[in-house]
Design an enzyme around this catalytic site. Sequence first.
Site, mmCIF file in Angstrom:
data_model
loop_
_atom_site.group_PDB
_atom_site.id
_atom_site.type_symbol
_atom_site.label_atom_id
_atom_site.label_comp_id
_atom_site.label_asym_id
_atom_site.label_seq_id
_atom_site.Cartn_x
_atom_site.Cartn_y
_atom_site.Cartn_z
ATOM 1 N N TYR A 219 43.215 42.912 36.599
ATOM 2 C CA TYR A 219 42.313 42.343 35.792
ATOM 3 C C TYR A 219 41.731 44.198 35.342
ATOM 4 C CZ TYR A 219 41.963 38.098 37.710
ATOM 5 O OH TYR A 219 42.086 36.844 38.533
ATOM 6 N N ASN B 225 45.846 34.730 43.419
ATOM 7 C CA ASN B 225 44.620 34.037 43.342
ATOM 8 C C ASN B 225 43.783 32.480 43.977
ATOM 9 O OD1 ASN B 225 43.247 34.052 41.265
ATOM 10 N ND2 ASN B 225 43.260 36.565 41.530
ATOM 11 N N GLU C 260 33.840 30.658 51.146
ATOM 12 C CA GLU C 260 34.391 29.659 50.841
ATOM 13 C C GLU C 260 34.841 28.965 51.709
ATOM 14 O OE1 GLU C 260 38.041 31.580 48.708
ATOM 15 O OE2 GLU C 260 39.102 30.474 49.205
ATOM 16 N N HIS D 52 40.857 41.336 49.321
ATOM 17 C CA HIS D 52 39.865 41.598 48.702
ATOM 18 C C HIS D 52 39.509 43.218 49.041
ATOM 19 C CE1 HIS D 52 37.790 37.082 48.150
ATOM 20 N NE2 HIS D 52 39.027 37.759 47.489
ATOM 21 N N ASN E 170 33.682 37.181 45.474
ATOM 22 C CA ASN E 170 34.882 37.233 45.646
ATOM 23 C C ASN E 170 34.980 38.145 44.402
ATOM 24 O OD1 ASN E 170 34.278 34.269 46.224
ATOM 25 N ND2 ASN E 170 36.796 34.248 47.150
ATOM 26 N N PHE F 90 37.320 38.721 41.899
ATOM 27 C CA PHE F 90 37.697 39.613 40.502
ATOM 28 C C PHE F 90 36.780 39.373 39.039
ATOM 29 C CE2 PHE F 90 39.772 35.098 39.665
ATOM 30 C CZ PHE F 90 38.961 34.363 39.242
HETATM 31 P P1 FAE Z 1 45.487 43.949 41.177
HETATM 32 O O1 FAE Z 1 45.128 42.720 40.177
HETATM 33 O O2 FAE Z 1 46.138 44.204 42.388
HETATM 34 O O3 FAE Z 1 46.941 44.303 39.984
HETATM 35 C C1 FAE Z 1 47.341 45.499 40.418
HETATM 36 C C2 FAE Z 1 48.838 45.844 39.673
HETATM 37 O O4 FAE Z 1 49.028 46.533 39.402
HETATM 38 C C3 FAE Z 1 49.413 44.569 40.223
HETATM 39 O O5 FAE Z 1 49.983 43.985 40.142
HETATM 40 C C4 FAE Z 1 51.144 45.380 41.188
HETATM 41 O O6 FAE Z 1 51.819 45.405 40.907
HETATM 42 C C5 FAE Z 1 50.328 46.578 40.079
HETATM 43 N N1 FAE Z 1 50.800 48.190 40.600
HETATM 44 C C6 FAE Z 1 50.602 48.392 42.165
HETATM 45 N N2 FAE Z 1 50.936 49.695 42.278
HETATM 46 C C7 FAE Z 1 52.033 50.038 41.380
HETATM 47 C C8 FAE Z 1 52.572 51.352 40.377
HETATM 48 N N3 FAE Z 1 52.658 52.398 41.105
HETATM 49 N N4 FAE Z 1 53.563 51.059 39.625
HETATM 50 C C9 FAE Z 1 53.356 50.053 38.902
HETATM 51 N N5 FAE Z 1 52.923 49.358 39.191
HETATM 52 C C10 FAE Z 1 51.674 49.158 39.992
HETATM 53 O O7 FAE Z 1 44.314 44.902 41.141
HETATM 54 N N6 FAE Z 1 39.502 37.743 43.667
HETATM 55 C C11 FAE Z 1 38.499 36.357 43.081
HETATM 56 O O8 FAE Z 1 37.690 36.823 42.420
HETATM 57 N N7 FAE Z 1 38.308 35.189 43.369
HETATM 58 C C12 FAE Z 1 39.602 34.283 43.771
HETATM 59 O O9 FAE Z 1 39.794 33.874 44.164
HETATM 60 C C13 FAE Z 1 40.479 35.216 44.774
HETATM 61 N N8 FAE Z 1 41.667 34.598 45.725
HETATM 62 C C14 FAE Z 1 42.397 35.982 46.153
HETATM 63 C C15 FAE Z 1 43.353 34.937 47.002
HETATM 64 C C16 FAE Z 1 44.755 36.231 47.417
HETATM 65 C C17 FAE Z 1 46.053 35.555 47.874
HETATM 66 C C18 FAE Z 1 44.396 37.645 46.854
HETATM 67 C C19 FAE Z 1 45.428 38.313 48.013
HETATM 68 C C20 FAE Z 1 43.496 38.848 46.192
HETATM 69 C C21 FAE Z 1 42.278 37.238 45.883
HETATM 70 N N9 FAE Z 1 41.028 37.554 44.830
HETATM 71 C C22 FAE Z 1 40.488 36.347 44.887
HETATM 72 C C23 FAE Z 1 41.345 38.813 44.933
HETATM 73 C C24 FAE Z 1 41.304 39.219 43.534
HETATM 74 O O10 FAE Z 1 42.723 39.127 43.121
HETATM 75 C C25 FAE Z 1 41.776 41.153 43.043
HETATM 76 O O11 FAE Z 1 40.369 41.111 43.366
HETATM 77 C C26 FAE Z 1 42.253 41.591 41.700
HETATM 78 O O12 FAE Z 1 43.618 41.700 41.378
HETATM 79 C C27 FAE Z 1 41.952 43.446 41.922
HETATM 80 O O13 FAE Z 1 42.287 43.182 40.510
HETATM 81 P P2 FAE Z 1 43.029 44.619 40.226
HETATM 82 O O14 FAE Z 1 42.869 44.683 38.668
HETATM 83 O O15 FAE Z 1 42.376 45.911 41.002
#
Ligand code: FAE
Length: 511
Positions: free
Chosen positions: A37, A126, A367, A450, A488, A490
Amino acid sequence: MTTTAAAAASSIPMIGSAATSGKGSIVWPAIIVGSGYGGAVSAYHLTANKISTLMLEMGKRWPHRDHPFHPMLTPGLSSIWLKSWNILPFGLNLPVPYYTGVLDRVDLPGKQVYVGRGFGGGSLVNGGMAVTPKRDYFRDILPRVSDQEMYERFYPLARGRLMVNSIDPAWFGRTDWYKFARVGIDQAQKAQFATAMVPNVYNFKFMRGEDEVPNHPRSALRGEVIMGNNYGKKSLDRTYLSMAEATGFLNVRDLTRVSTIRQTKNGEFELSIDQLNTDGSVASSSTLRCQRVFLNAGSLGTTELLLRSRSSGDLPNLVDSLGEGWGDNGNIMTGRAFTSATGASQSSIPVLGIDNWNDPNYPFFAEVAPLPAGVELYTSLYLAITRNPNRGRLSLENGTGKLTLNWPDSNNAPAIASARHLVDRMNDANGGLYANLLFPSGTASGFTYHPLGGALLGSVTDYYGRVKGHKGLYVMDGSLLPGNVGVNPFLTITALAERNMEEVIKDFASV
Ligand code: FAE
């Protein structure tokens, strides 16, 4: 898809173009690390302003036209990140192909942290729930951010750009696929809990087609979600990232992991990168240069990169509070068995929350989660977000240098108390027992979906995500948020990134 910096630099007419330095290597105006995000919103704003941008993502890019994703009960090649067993809470350690799949679990002391890997980050795995926190709680956690601006401007903007929509109440009221959620409403009412329908980025018109139109492709109704959706879900690669790519100013390199970031004497940055093979081995290592870095590797990834770069002396001026304020968003899972029939067919996309947030003793937003097992289990599953004030600290372990977390078991106590309150009151009003087959101790608090915090807004960065001590370095992802957003996360990560990027884009005026 991978585009080389050199090709991009020669083909794109840009205001902030990638320049060739005296030494002959490309200097990018901006490099984004991570495509979740924070990364996607950064990309949208940079490219909308014609700033030539390189995005580095350690996970793989999965073209949707190939329909690569598997239902969560039958994982395949694309499902799990570099493990040979199923890492789901109910995965029973069954074998899976060792490959750069979309769902990863990082095991830290006291917490197993689930994250998405791939072009689109967490949006690939997610549940799509796009929930706005209660406004007074938002004021509590981010008192220096204008709630008026956020609630009147940036949350609506984020909802629009993420393509958030809501389920048609009439279809919800009759379809077998949401019997489990309707049972949740009835039982919550008997227990005198409030409920709320929750918007989502899964296209509900598409889902209804899955139910009603013969031969319609199925995704949510095929048990797909946590290991990717082939259809229906508006993951970031279909929204923000696709808009950014359409400008011609975004260049993406997948399977590219950043290991350190160094600021040079002239203020530029050098990123050490490893190009990965799909078995996780390193195909090649190199260095990239840029004027500005937008670090968006998620709470764990961003904090780890900053800690590592500080410890190697590459970013020496980072503040002492780096790593602090980490939280699991109060995540806890629990369930009830031997209750009403909840349906053999369950959509994998959650749409209902039990809202007990204003209870001073047991605050939670739970949820009502699907359990799409394909058979009637007479079981209700809940992923609760509790108001847990406890925080941990991320750091590098002495000796090994690995990322570690200070999270004693006692930190989970408020989450466990709230989750038990939910189950006890539901069972008292409706019958049923703790689902001990799924959760032997009644609740599961040793994991989180999260992760939040580590590079807090106003502490490690200024109030717009500019990293203190290193001009030109920015953070826009979940590591800015103080450990618990009450719902949640995102939508809040996206809305805050929108707010921050609108401000920091002005920094480019001088380039
Ligand atoms: P994120 O989306 O984790 O993106 C970080 C990216 O950086 C990833 O693609 C990594 O592969 C990449 N990365 C990491 N280290 C490196 C590196 N060294 N070099 C290059 N790339 C790298 O971060 N949230 C909701 O609001 N609603 C939901 O229904 C929900 N359900 C979820 C269900 C599951 C199973 C999971 C795991 C999470 C869920 N979440 C939900 C949480 C939400 O997906 C999460 O808060 C966000 O994706 C975080 O966003 P960021 O931008 O912080």
